[in-house]
Design an enzyme around this catalytic site. Structure first.
Site, PDB file in Angstrom:
ATOM      1  N   GLU A 228       0.891  -1.167   0.000  1.00  0.00           N
ATOM      2  CA  GLU A 228       0.000   0.000   0.000  1.00  0.00           C
ATOM      3  C   GLU A 228       0.920   1.205   0.000  1.00  0.00           C
ATOM      4  O   GLU A 228       1.609   1.477   0.980  1.00  0.00           O
ATOM      5  CB  GLU A 228      -0.926  -0.019   1.216  1.00  0.00           C
ATOM      6  CG  GLU A 228      -2.115   0.916   1.081  1.00  0.00           C
ATOM      7  CD  GLU A 228      -1.826   2.319   1.591  1.00  0.00           C
ATOM      8  OE1 GLU A 228      -1.497   3.200   0.751  1.00  0.00           O
ATOM      9  OE2 GLU A 228      -1.913   2.528   2.798  1.00  0.00           O
ATOM     10  N   CYS A 262      -2.037   8.683   2.930  1.00  0.00           N
ATOM     11  CA  CYS A 262      -1.965   8.311   1.514  1.00  0.00           C
ATOM     12  C   CYS A 262      -3.286   8.564   0.797  1.00  0.00           C
ATOM     13  O   CYS A 262      -3.305   8.712  -0.431  1.00  0.00           O
ATOM     14  CB  CYS A 262      -1.588   6.839   1.378  1.00  0.00           C
ATOM     15  SG  CYS A 262       0.059   6.442   1.990  1.00  0.00           S
ATOM     16  N   GLU A 355       3.325  13.531  -4.206  1.00  0.00           N
ATOM     17  CA  GLU A 355       2.653  13.382  -2.916  1.00  0.00           C
ATOM     18  C   GLU A 355       3.332  14.282  -1.884  1.00  0.00           C
ATOM     19  O   GLU A 355       4.492  14.068  -1.533  1.00  0.00           O
ATOM     20  CB  GLU A 355       2.705  11.923  -2.455  1.00  0.00           C
ATOM     21  CG  GLU A 355       1.922  11.674  -1.184  1.00  0.00           C
ATOM     22  CD  GLU A 355       1.882  10.213  -0.791  1.00  0.00           C
ATOM     23  OE1 GLU A 355       0.846   9.771  -0.274  1.00  0.00           O
ATOM     24  OE2 GLU A 355       2.898   9.510  -0.994  1.00  0.00           O
TER      25      GLU A 355
END
Length: 452
Positions: A228, A262, A355
């Protein structure tokens, strides 16, 4: 060797923790290997009862775990209570899985063909610092339910709640070697999970860059992985949406846990005809976010995890990036960063494409449905996202077209313990949670019995 745990809200040392070396890591893996045969032989109903006891132990210790997480990771007390409760809930849910790992009978000529779900053996789980408790449970609960033993490495910055969960597991009666916590560096403990032949699967949550390295290392032994990884989720607001509600909830979709998530909706895409109106509604909502002492019941956002991470987040505010408005944050000790809304100068700005993992959100306009889908998919990631519209047909069309593993319509919810969670593209590989979570920790064995 030891490492210090720093309270992100005060910059003070709250604990010193042992850092395992290679020998200690190998010893833990060997204990897990030796315990594996006995644990897989435990009757499914008995394994379920032990997991329920573990869940009950977590529930009884919930407030202590939450208070510990406030100091360990700088999480607000409200969030930390939810996170500890999620560990309890995932354990309760997983306790129902051992008796539901069903094989099948396949019609064949000349005999009977049946399948079994066999546990892998030893599972190594590498947990990030942003959600230390729930992400740990998403790995260890179904792995244990399927009959595997687990060695779990918490992040170096936030090991305290994982250590406590290991203590609670023993208090609940899990046998020696079945569930172990090994603290230390990823380059030592985590890397050994990848290279040790007795570890049959690695579960990793963290950056895409490190995930690629883990996947490449596991490929040397054809070792199973669940990854993940990063995200750059879009929050798509159409002109026919409830703009007031969409704007009021948008800050919490990205600033929750100080943006260290995330699933953070760090790109807000707004239809051009309502773009200015949405910004007018968003500004007071952002400025109303209460940033401060995470132990205070009224606080809605705490600090970033470290000084180094705060510097990294600040680096995304390039000279060409227009800061539309910000919220407020404390000036004192701790790693604070104000909620920040930016209007990118270009769709290729780093704040749009990379990100940030902090409380910074980019707001961009789009023209129509096709344009919204194009912008939303213009990223290497595909973890989560939101869609705001009053048109059910559009909601279904866009949800099917957006390349992401977890989408919410008129909501920002990404995680439920009873539904699958995972990403598309470079956001990861495999799924956690949901009814099939335990199967990800098994091999299918096929057995043919001749009857002629």
């Amino acid at each position: 060797m030891t490492t210090q745990v720093i309270n992100p809200a005060t910059a003070a040392v709250v604990a010193t923790v042992e850092a395992a070396d290679l020998a200690a890591t190998d010893a833990a893996i060997d204990r897990a290997r030796r315990a594996a045969a006995d644990w897989r032989a435990v009757a499914p109903g008995d394994r379920a009862r032990l997991l329920r006891r573990f869940a009950e132990a977590v529930d009884a210790d919930l407030e202590r775990l939450a208070r510990l997480e406030v100091r360990n990771a700088g999480h607000t007390i409200g969030n930390a209570r939810w996170e500890a409760g999620n560990v309890r809930d995932v354990l309760h849910y997983s306790a129902g899985l051992p008796e539901r790992l069903l094989g099948s009978q396949i019609p064949v000529a000349g005999g009977v063909d049946i399948t079994f779900c066999e546990p892998l053996g030893v599972v190594g789980i590498i947990v990030p610092w942003n959600f230390p408790m729930p992400i740990a449970a998403w790995g260890f609960a179904p792995a244990l339910a399927a009959g595997n033993t687990v060695v779990l490495k918490p992040a170096e910055l936030t090991p305290l709640t994982a250590i406590r969960l290991g203590e609670l597991a023993r208090e609940a009666g899990l046998p020696e070697g079945v569930f172990q916590i090994v603290t230390g560096k990823g380059s030592v403990v985590g890397q050994r999970f990848v290279t040790h032949p007795a570890v049959r699967k690695v579960v990793f949550t963290g950056s895409t860059e490190v995930g690629k390295q883990i996947m490449a290392g596991c490929a040397e032994q054809v070792k199973r992985v669940t990854l993940e990884l990063g995200g750059k989720s879009a929050n798509i607001v159409f002109a026919d949406a409830d703009l007031e509600r969409a704007a009021a909830t948008a800050p919490y979709a990205v600033f929750d846990n100080a943006g260290q998530d995330c699933c953070a909706r760090s790109r807000i895409l707004v239809q051009r005809s309502v773009f200015d109106r949405f910004l007018e509604l968003l500004e007071p909502a952002v400025q109303a976010v209460r940033v401060g002492d995470p132990a205070d019941e009224s606080t809605e956002m705490g600090p970033l995890i470290s000084a180094a991470h705060r510097e990294r987040v600040a680096g995304f505010l390039e000279p060409a990036t227009t800061v539309a408005f910000t919220g407020t944050c404390p000036d004192g000790p701790g790693f604070w960063f104000a909620p920040t809304v930016v209007l990118p100068g270009s769709p290729t700005d780093r704040v749009v494409t990379e990100e940030v993992f902090g409380p910074v959100v980019a707001v961009l306009p789009f023209e129509d449905e096709a344009d919204a889908i194009r912008i939303a998919n213009d990223t290497e990631y595909g973890l989560s996202g939101s869609l705001w519209t009053s048109d059910v047909g559009r909601a279904l069309r866009v949800s099917r077209a957006v390349e992401a593993g977890n989408l919410s319509v008129n909501s920002h919810s990404s995680v439920r313990y009873s539904t699958p969670f995972g990403g598309f593209k470079q956001s990861g590989l495999g799924r956690e949670l949901g009814p099939d979570a335990a199967r990800a920790f098994t091999e299918t064995k096929n057995v043919f019995i001749a009857t002629e």
